[in-house]
Design a protein around this motif. Structure first.
Motif, mmCIF file in Angstrom:
data_model
loop_
_atom_site.group_PDB
_atom_site.id
_atom_site.type_symbol
_atom_site.label_atom_id
_atom_site.label_comp_id
_atom_site.label_asym_id
_atom_site.label_seq_id
_atom_site.Cartn_x
_atom_site.Cartn_y
_atom_site.Cartn_z
ATOM 1 N N PRO A 108 0.804 -0.832 -0.055
ATOM 2 C CA PRO A 108 0.028 -0.167 0.245
ATOM 3 C C PRO A 108 0.302 1.107 -0.172
ATOM 4 O O PRO A 108 -0.040 2.194 -0.771
ATOM 5 C CB PRO A 108 -0.780 0.450 1.586
ATOM 6 N N GLY A 227 -0.988 -6.042 -8.131
ATOM 7 C CA GLY A 227 -1.179 -5.416 -7.469
ATOM 8 C C GLY A 227 -2.653 -4.902 -6.726
ATOM 9 O O GLY A 227 -3.539 -4.821 -5.526
ATOM 10 N N VAL A 228 -3.051 -3.514 -7.623
ATOM 11 C CA VAL A 228 -4.265 -3.035 -7.639
ATOM 12 C C VAL A 228 -5.835 -3.904 -7.744
ATOM 13 O O VAL A 228 -6.238 -3.622 -7.316
ATOM 14 C CB VAL A 228 -4.754 -1.717 -8.672
ATOM 15 N N ASP A 230 -5.576 -7.727 -7.087
ATOM 16 C CA ASP A 230 -5.945 -8.473 -5.783
ATOM 17 C C ASP A 230 -6.129 -7.739 -4.531
ATOM 18 O O ASP A 230 -7.153 -8.053 -3.978
ATOM 19 C CB ASP A 230 -4.436 -8.914 -5.599
ATOM 20 N N ARG A 231 -5.946 -6.486 -4.480
ATOM 21 C CA ARG A 231 -5.949 -5.267 -3.318
ATOM 22 C C ARG A 231 -8.302 -5.877 -3.717
ATOM 23 O O ARG A 231 -8.379 -4.968 -2.200
ATOM 24 C CB ARG A 231 -5.310 -4.074 -2.925
ATOM 25 N N SER A 235 -10.553 -5.822 -0.588
ATOM 26 C CA SER A 235 -11.143 -4.412 0.416
ATOM 27 C C SER A 235 -11.960 -3.463 -0.382
ATOM 28 O O SER A 235 -11.346 -2.223 -0.599
ATOM 29 C CB SER A 235 -9.839 -4.124 0.421
ATOM 30 N N ARG A 238 -13.357 -0.608 2.372
ATOM 31 C CA ARG A 238 -12.455 0.161 2.541
ATOM 32 C C ARG A 238 -11.480 1.398 1.732
ATOM 33 O O ARG A 238 -11.858 2.430 1.959
ATOM 34 C CB ARG A 238 -10.878 -0.042 2.795
#
Length: 595
Positions: A108, A227-228, A230-231, A235, A238
């Motif tokens: 992050p 990465g974006v 998967d997050r 989430s 959030r």
């Protein structure tokens, strides 16, 4: 036995299937009753003194109905296809062999740093270059630092050297308005940043490592997208919270900022100077800048997490030559250099007037006749040294002493050639004045002298640090060159020449950057107004924000606001190139040299 033999004779003769197991048991004892049946169908057993006969395998007790099994030749086909497909796969590329395995998922902190870099690129770039380069570089460097730490990499001393040097070079756009030293500083800063990420140390590693950041653009984009994605899958709540919080903060800033700006004019001016000027018309340009900042920051972070080890590319040394074959041509070259250097020492120590008298040349002609030849001689000498080291004899201590002696003498003699070339450039500048080209080639010649000193030091202390030392010297030269303000030096030297011999080329000086305004401001009228009129007009047309304005531009604005240049009209036509042609070295018609 008779029943078995009659039964065997009544059965048709069956040959084993492909892949069957044949047991030769000449004189073997009968099988025990409790021994498990041979594996696989078509098992053939040869008894002593009799022909081989097929024995029916006993299926397991728990097995169901017989299932037809694939023949052995069909079972082997998929394996052969797999092996064939594997053999057809292309070998891994150079980057795949030199780059470590895929780095961990982007964190992050790295993501936020990359996003900040892209957003600042879109907001701050577009009006010019200045402090915005340094501002954008800070979050990009932080993103690379976070990515390297998540991958288990720790900064080393040379990493700090490259990183600090790159950030220092980005101070040149903050200080200088001239585009050419700013461009050199930006290219050098990018090269040092790439070296900080890859950590190269060999000759080829330093050369390729300075450009290695471009090899991570595509891989960094894929890494960031994964990465974006998967997050975002885990989430979503959030993300919505962050978006709502940011939206509320923006609304509050806009509402209360507008109220305070309407209540106080000074606060409105301050807010206007700090807020980037973003309009709808330049939205495509802003989107492009955002994409460039995003890709650049991702490439830097990915290189920090999974750097390419460019040092893994090695060049085999050349075949060593014997001593006579290697040393004889170089000794002859040393003698030639010694003869030339002897004459140059006479000139440098006071025989200059005698040489001019014997040759019949003017000082400017003598200087122009030899500078470029000496510059090329210096470059070719460095090439000769590199090739000589490649094929140098490597038999033992005597060979090392021979190599150091011959090449050391060549380096020392070449240093005198460098001094002679710089002296000729000094004479040339005294005759014609300083220009951008002249100061640039003089700076290159001076740096080549530094390289020769480093080669001499490597011959004494070892060459392990030589590639990185030369890279540091090049970056330091670019930094010093920008800090000295070359346009300011050019203007100052030409103003001094005007005070001494009353000749100046205003046409050329008007084409310099705003860094030359302080020196040109010292000229008497009407030369001052003629030289500064263009600068005053250009600065009035350009309203750049604080982050894209250099200190040279700000200082020029202050000078021209205090003492504006007056419009002289046709009065300035007599202070152009024609006035400069009446100086020393310009006696002949048409002898002006734009170099």
């Amino acid at each position: 036995m008779s029943d078995q033999s009659s039964e065997a004779s009544s059965r048709p003769d069956t040959s084993p299937e492909p892949g069957a197991v044949v047991e030769a048991a000449s004189g073997a004892a009968p099988e025990p009753a409790n021994e498990p049946a041979p594996e696989g169908p078509g098992h053939v057993k040869a008894s002593a003194g009799g022909p081989a006969r097929a024995s029916t395998p006993v299926p397991p007790q728990s097995a169901g109905p017989d299932v037809p099994k694939m023949p052995a030749h069909l079972r082997a086909a998929p394996r052969a296809d797999v092996r064939q497909r594997r053999s057809r796969q292309p070998p891994p590329g150079v980057l795949s062999r030199l780059r470590p395995p895929s780095p961990p998922a982007i964190g992050p902190k790295t993501l936020w740093s990359v996003f900040a870099t892209a957003l600042l690129s879109a907001l701050l770039f577009g009006e010019g270059l200045g402090a915005n380069l340094l501002i954008v570089a800070v979050p990009a460097a932080l993103g690379a630092f976070f990515a390297a730490r998540s991958a288990g990499r720790r900064p080393r001393p040379w990493t700090a050297v490259w990183a600090v040097g790159g950030l220092a070079l980005l101070a040149i756009p903050v200080l200088r308005e001239a585009g050419w030293p700013v461009f050199l500083a930006m290219v050098s800063a990018l090269a040092l940043g790439s070296l900080a990420l890859h950590g190269s140390r060999s000759w080829l590693g330093v050369l390729l490592g300075s450009l290695g950041l471009f090899s991570s653009v595509a891989a960094g984009a894929r890494w960031g997208w994964r990465g974006v994605r998967d997050r975002a899958d885990g989430s979503a709540g959030r993300v919505r919270t962050v978006v709502r919080t940011a939206a509320v903060a923006v609304v509050l800033l806009v509402v209360f900022g507008a109220l305070f700006a309407s209540a106080d004019a000074a606060f409105a001016d301050l807010l206007g100077s700090l807020t980037p000027d973003v309009s709808v018309g330049d939205s495509p340009w802003r989107v492009l800048l955002f994409a460039l900042g995003l890709l650049g920051a991702l490439a830097a972070a990915y290189s920090a997490a999974a750097p390419v080890r460019w040092d893994g590319i090695t060049v085999r040394p050349g075949e060593p030559r014997n001593r006579v074959e290697w040393a004889l041509p170089l000794i002859v070259l040393d003698l030639l250099f010694a003869a030339f250097v002897g004459l140059q020492l006479v000139v440098l120590l006071g025989g200059y007037d005698k040489v001019l008298k014997e040759t019949g040349l003017l000082p400017a002609e003598y200087a122009r006749q030899g500078f470029w030849q000496l510059l090329w001689a210096t470059l070719l000498t460095l090439l000769v040294i590199a090739l000589a080291l490649r094929w140098a004899p490597r038999g033992g201590p005597r060979d090392r002493i021979l190599v150091r002696s011959v090449l050391g003498a060549l380096c020392v003699l070449t240093l005198v050639v460098v001094a002679s070339a710089l002296r000729r450039m000094d004479l040339y500048v005294e005759a014609f004045g300083l220009t951008r080209l002249r100061i640039s080639v003089a700076a290159v010649e001076l740096w080549l002298g530094v390289v020769l000193v480093l080669i001499l030091a490597a011959g004494v202390f070892g060459a392990r640090l030589l590639p990185r030392a030369i890279a540091v010297s090049a970056a330091a030269g670019v930094l010093v060159f920008g800090l000295l303000s070359p346009d300011g030096l050019i203007a100052e030297q030409n103003v001094q020449r005007y005070r001494s011999d009353k000749t100046i080329d205003i046409d050329y000086l008007k084409g310099l950057s705003a860094d030359a305004v302080p020196a040109l401001n010292a000229l008497p009228e009407p030369l001052r107004s003629c030289a500064l009129e263009n600068f005053q007009r250009d600065l009035a047309l350009r309203e750049a924000p604080w982050y894209s304005s250099s200190w040279g531009e700000i200082r020029a604005r202050e000078i021209l606001e205090e003492h504006p240049a007056q419009h002289r009209g046709t009065e300035c036509h007599g202070f152009g190139r024609e006035a400069g042609e009446r100086g020393e070295g310009h006696e002949e018609e048409g002898s002006y040299d734009p170099y």
